[in-house]
Design an enzyme around this catalytic site. Structure first.
Site, PDB file in Angstrom:
ATOM      1  N   ASP A  30       2.174  10.091   0.396  1.00  0.00           N
ATOM      2  CA  ASP A  30       3.071   9.048  -0.117  1.00  0.00           C
ATOM      3  C   ASP A  30       4.026   8.551   0.963  1.00  0.00           C
ATOM      4  OD1 ASP A  30       4.081   7.376  -2.073  1.00  0.00           O
ATOM      5  OD2 ASP A  30       5.508   8.863  -2.820  1.00  0.00           O
ATOM      6  N   ASN A  52      -2.594   3.364  -9.760  1.00  0.00           N
ATOM      7  CA  ASN A  52      -2.349   2.441  -8.640  1.00  0.00           C
ATOM      8  C   ASN A  52      -2.947   1.047  -8.887  1.00  0.00           C
ATOM      9  OD1 ASN A  52      -2.450   5.055  -6.102  1.00  0.00           O
ATOM     10  ND2 ASN A  52      -0.664   4.048  -6.985  1.00  0.00           N
TER      11      ASN A  52
HETATM   12  C1  IPE Z   1       0.845   8.843  -5.741  1.00  0.00           C
HETATM   13  O1  IPE Z   1       1.773   8.025  -5.135  1.00  0.00           O
HETATM   14  C2  IPE Z   1      -0.550   8.311  -5.500  1.00  0.00           C
HETATM   15  C3  IPE Z   1      -1.042   8.407  -4.121  1.00  0.00           C
HETATM   16  C4  IPE Z   1      -0.403   8.907  -3.115  1.00  0.00           C
HETATM   17  C5  IPE Z   1      -2.372   7.885  -3.931  1.00  0.00           C
HETATM   18  P1  IPE Z   1       2.494   6.821  -5.890  1.00  0.00           P
HETATM   19  O2  IPE Z   1       3.347   6.159  -4.901  1.00  0.00           O
HETATM   20  O3  IPE Z   1       1.479   5.995  -6.608  1.00  0.00           O
HETATM   21  O4  IPE Z   1       3.333   7.615  -7.003  1.00  0.00           O
HETATM   22  P2  IPE Z   1       4.647   7.160  -7.787  1.00  0.00           P
HETATM   23  O5  IPE Z   1       4.348   5.832  -8.410  1.00  0.00           O
HETATM   24  O6  IPE Z   1       5.751   7.064  -6.795  1.00  0.00           O
HETATM   25  O7  IPE Z   1       4.885   8.262  -8.768  1.00  0.00           O
HETATM   26  C1  IPE Z   2       1.086   5.847  -0.621  1.00  0.00           C
HETATM   27  O1  IPE Z   2       2.109   5.044  -0.143  1.00  0.00           O
HETATM   28  C2  IPE Z   2      -0.247   5.133  -0.637  1.00  0.00           C
HETATM   29  C3  IPE Z   2      -0.790   4.881  -1.961  1.00  0.00           C
HETATM   30  C4  IPE Z   2      -0.220   5.189  -3.114  1.00  0.00           C
HETATM   31  C5  IPE Z   2      -2.072   4.234  -2.029  1.00  0.00           C
HETATM   32  P1  IPE Z   2       2.911   4.055  -1.098  1.00  0.00           P
HETATM   33  O2  IPE Z   2       2.252   2.712  -1.047  1.00  0.00           O
HETATM   34  O3  IPE Z   2       3.060   4.624  -2.461  1.00  0.00           O
HETATM   35  O4  IPE Z   2       4.298   3.992  -0.351  1.00  0.00           O
HETATM   36  P2  IPE Z   2       5.749   3.990  -0.989  1.00  0.00           P
HETATM   37  O5  IPE Z   2       5.804   5.149  -1.940  1.00  0.00           O
HETATM   38  O6  IPE Z   2       5.908   2.689  -1.695  1.00  0.00           O
HETATM   39  O7  IPE Z   2       6.659   4.147   0.183  1.00  0.00           O
HETATM   40 MG    MG Z   3       4.469   5.777  -3.334  1.00  0.00          MG
END
Ligand code: IPE
Ligand code: IPE
Ligand code: MG
Length: 228
Positions: free
Chosen positions: A16, A64
């Site tokens: 993340d 997602n």
């Molecule tokens: C979890 O991260 C999913 C992945 C890393 C693929 P998210 O960024 O989607 O999770 P939330 O929304 O902050 O809980």
């Molecule tokens: C994780 O990074 C990647 C996926 C969930 C696919 P994020 O896109 O969730 O990054 P933040 O949490 O917004 O920083």
């Molecule tokens: Mg995230």
């Protein structure tokens, strides 16, 4: 029972913080995702010098899809490119690909690429499991249905047989980067007795050294599994 200096067999990572990494640099989110892919690439490369049996990576959750269409499209395109560019190296390095999640509903060309990659890496000796369109609650409900249909009885053991992770070693350590302290629907069942590590590092900044440190940290944990 205490078991200090134990070795982890299976580590899972919630990768993340790509968006925040890009935002801090006033770059488009997609650049954060691209740098995230690079972090995955160096981590997978580093596995050949480690005795870890299985690394599970949360790449795309079933939630997602709620993101803007263009971000979902960017992520899918990066997945396509990554398989094409890195598959040969996976094979050479003895990586065995596994996928957890309902990947069959992804675009047909991605499903073909993934199935080809699964077939080509089948003889690998260390597993990289990628969670794609994965959601733990759906996984558990699906496993319960399959357990009832195939086993005729629902117990923790019959349910476990039908989880996506059934072939993987038991989960030892779950890491989440980015400073968020939540599971976001990842491996809820499997994490029952896993050790957890929440790091303040954004995913694109995660290096093989961070994994090595996490494994050292795991080695010192006292796991009890309810006993003493
Ligand atoms: C979890 O991260 C999913 C992945 C890393 C693929 P998210 O960024 O989607 O999770 P939330 O929304 O902050 O809980
Ligand atoms: C994780 O990074 C990647 C996926 C969930 C696919 P994020 O896109 O969730 O990054 P933040 O949490 O917004 O920083
Ligand atoms: Mg995230």
């Amino acid at each position: 029972m205490s078991n200090a200096n134990q070795r982890a067999r299976h580590v899972a990572i919630i990768m993340d913080g790509n968006g925040r990494w890009a935002k801090k640099r006033h770059l488009p989110r997609v650049v954060g995702h691209q740098r995230g892919v690079e972090a995955v690439r160096s981590l997978v490369r580093s596995l050949k010098n480690s005795d870890l049996e299985c690394l599970t990576l949360y790449a795309f959750s079933s939630e997602n899809w709620k993101r803007p269409e263009d971000e979902v499209a960017d992520l899918m395109n990066m997945l396509r490119k990554f398989i094409v560019s890195d598959l040969e190296e996976f094979v050479e390095n003895g990586v065995k690909l596994a996928i957890i999640g309902d990947y069959q509903v992804l675009a047909p060309d991605i499903v073909d690429l993934l199935e080809d990659a699964l077939a080509r890496t089948v003889n690998g000796t260390r597993t990289v499991a990628v969670a794609l369109n994965y959601g733990s609650q759906t996984e558990i409900v699906r496993a319960a249905r399959l357990a009832i249909d195939h086993e005729g009885i629902l117990t923790p053991e019959t349910l476990e047989k039908h989880l996506y992770t059934h072939e993987l070693p038991p989960l030892d350590l779950l890491i989440r980067t980015s400073g968020e302290v939540r599971l976001s629907n990842f491996l809820l069942w499997q994490a029952a007795y896993a050790e957890m590590l929440f790091l303040d590092v954004l995913w694109p900044d995660f290096t093989p050294e961070h994994l090595a440190e996490a494994l050292d940290n795991f080695a010192t944990r006292e796991r009890r599994f309810g006993g003493r």
